[in-house]
Design an enzyme around this catalytic site. Structure first.
Site, mmCIF file in Angstrom:
data_model
loop_
_atom_site.group_PDB
_atom_site.id
_atom_site.type_symbol
_atom_site.label_atom_id
_atom_site.label_comp_id
_atom_site.label_asym_id
_atom_site.label_seq_id
_atom_site.Cartn_x
_atom_site.Cartn_y
_atom_site.Cartn_z
ATOM 1 N N ARG A 71 -0.645 1.216 17.702
ATOM 2 C CA ARG A 71 -0.674 1.145 19.159
ATOM 3 C C ARG A 71 -1.836 2.013 19.692
ATOM 4 O O ARG A 71 -2.880 1.515 20.056
ATOM 5 C CB ARG A 71 0.689 1.590 19.733
ATOM 6 C CG ARG A 71 0.976 1.102 21.141
ATOM 7 C CD ARG A 71 0.198 1.807 22.213
ATOM 8 N NE ARG A 71 0.467 3.250 22.242
ATOM 9 C CZ ARG A 71 -0.211 4.097 23.000
ATOM 10 N NH1 ARG A 71 -1.186 3.676 23.781
ATOM 11 N NH2 ARG A 71 0.031 5.402 22.957
ATOM 12 N N HIS A 85 1.033 15.557 20.443
ATOM 13 C CA HIS A 85 0.062 14.479 20.214
ATOM 14 C C HIS A 85 -1.337 15.041 20.479
ATOM 15 O O HIS A 85 -1.649 15.437 21.595
ATOM 16 C CB HIS A 85 0.385 13.338 21.194
ATOM 17 C CG HIS A 85 -0.541 12.166 21.128
ATOM 18 N ND1 HIS A 85 -0.161 10.957 20.588
ATOM 19 C CD2 HIS A 85 -1.819 11.995 21.547
ATOM 20 C CE1 HIS A 85 -1.174 10.098 20.674
ATOM 21 N NE2 HIS A 85 -2.184 10.699 21.257
ATOM 22 N N CYS A 134 -8.020 6.657 24.274
ATOM 23 C CA CYS A 134 -7.268 6.176 25.436
ATOM 24 C C CYS A 134 -8.244 5.412 26.316
ATOM 25 O O CYS A 134 -9.244 5.977 26.768
ATOM 26 C CB CYS A 134 -6.656 7.333 26.220
ATOM 27 S SG CYS A 134 -5.922 6.808 27.777
HETATM 28 MG MG MG Z 1 -3.783 9.310 21.492
#
Ligand code: MG
Length: 312
Positions: free
Chosen positions: A16, A214, A247
């Site tokens: 993802r 993260h 991102c």
């Molecule tokens: Mg990331």
């Protein structure tokens, strides 16, 4: 949820968070292969899809098809990322008709107003309120749910983020009873000292809730931050096979920390993960071929140590 039998749980986000920011679009079959290869290497928890607008994130348009083709492995947790109610309904729909579907939804709250506005057209507080609403809805549908605080260590638009604001967001989110709260350094600006401080404060504010972290390796601090987070008591660390991804809505936010680099660091430090490093490195052969480039992860290029060493 399964019993934690390893020191640290690795959450593989490659399918993802990794592929979402790659120029090469992996087809459904390749995504399923990436996921099942990671499972064969010992990973028990994975982000497998995001239910977001396919016009904004075309890489993730086949989420349902990916999930439908995943094996029904009872010890694995499949996570679908959702950013709004429409996405949540899609995630829940994967379970319709008695299908396995996703086991857990991942929600995202934005640490700053500008990041929130640019991503989702909402303020930080609005994102918290929406997450609380979606947690309630998820629980009513017996869906496991967790939440990540995005840009928790720095915002691409507003710069430094006030730690007290992040702690207050987490405090509010904890009232919705997520299974876990995660802090994400979305643009890779954190340092180990800041991670220690922030997670220390968070643990003090919310002693009962499992924490995840993260990190991105954008400025070379990702692995050091992961180690600091481990020492601060997180139970789970996100990582992406090969270090794929970033991102799409955060400019220049390249490079999740590489799963195999993290696994190497942990195993060499005597921390167990249940992940087989050699299998991970082997899996990267076809992934590099399909990407048409060498991955950013470093252990793939250098190899494990000593050569052929496998420590589960
Ligand atoms: Mg990331």
């Amino acid at each position: 949820m399964g019993i934690m039998i390893f020191d640290i749980e690795i959450l593989e986000v490659g399918a993802r968070d990794g592929l979402q920011n790659e120029k090469v679009i992996f087809d459904t079959e390749s995504k399923v292969r990436l996921i099942t290869d990671a499972m064969a290497a010992g990973v028990k928890r994975l982000e497998v899809a995001s239910f977001v607008n396919p016009k904004r994130v075309p890489q993730m348009a086949d989420g349902e098809a990916v999930i439908e083709r995943l094996p029904d492995d009872p010890v694995v947790t499949y996570i679908g990322l959702v950013l709004n109610k429409r996405g949540l309904l899609r995630a829940l729909e994967t379970k319709s008709g008695g299908k396995r579907g996703v086991d857990e939804v991942g929600l995202v709250a934005m640490a700053t107003d500008t990041f929130g506005q640019k991503n989702q057209g909402q303020t930080s507080q609005e994102s918290v309120d929406l997450c609380l609403d979606m947690m309630k809805f998820s629980h009513a549908q017996n869906m496991s749910v967790q939440v990540t605080l995005s840009a928790a260590f720095g915002c691409p638009f507003e710069g430094r983020v006030d730690q007290s604001h992040v702690i207050e967001m987490a405090r509010q989110l904890a009232e919705g009873n997520p299974r876990e709260i995660a802090l994400a350094d979305t643009i890779g600006v954190a340092s180990p000292a800041k991670v220690t401080e922030m997670l220390g404060r968070l643990k003090e504010a919310l002693p009962g809730i499992p924490l995840r972290a993260h990190f991105h390796n954008t400025r070379g601090t990702g692995l050091a931050n992961a180690w600091a987070a481990l020492l601060a008591g997180v139970t789970t660390l996100d990582a992406s096979v090969g270090g794929l991804g970033g991102c799409p809505f955060a400019p220049k936010a390249t490079g999740n920390i590489a799963t195999e680099d993290l696994v190497y660091l942990l195993h060499e430090s005597g921390v167990t993960t249940g992940v087989n490093l050699d299998n991970y490195l082997e899996n990267l052969n076809w992934i590099e071929q399909d990407l048409g480039r060498v991955v950013p992860g470093m252990v793939k290029q250098a190899g494990g140590f000593p050569a052929g060493n496998v420590r589960p």
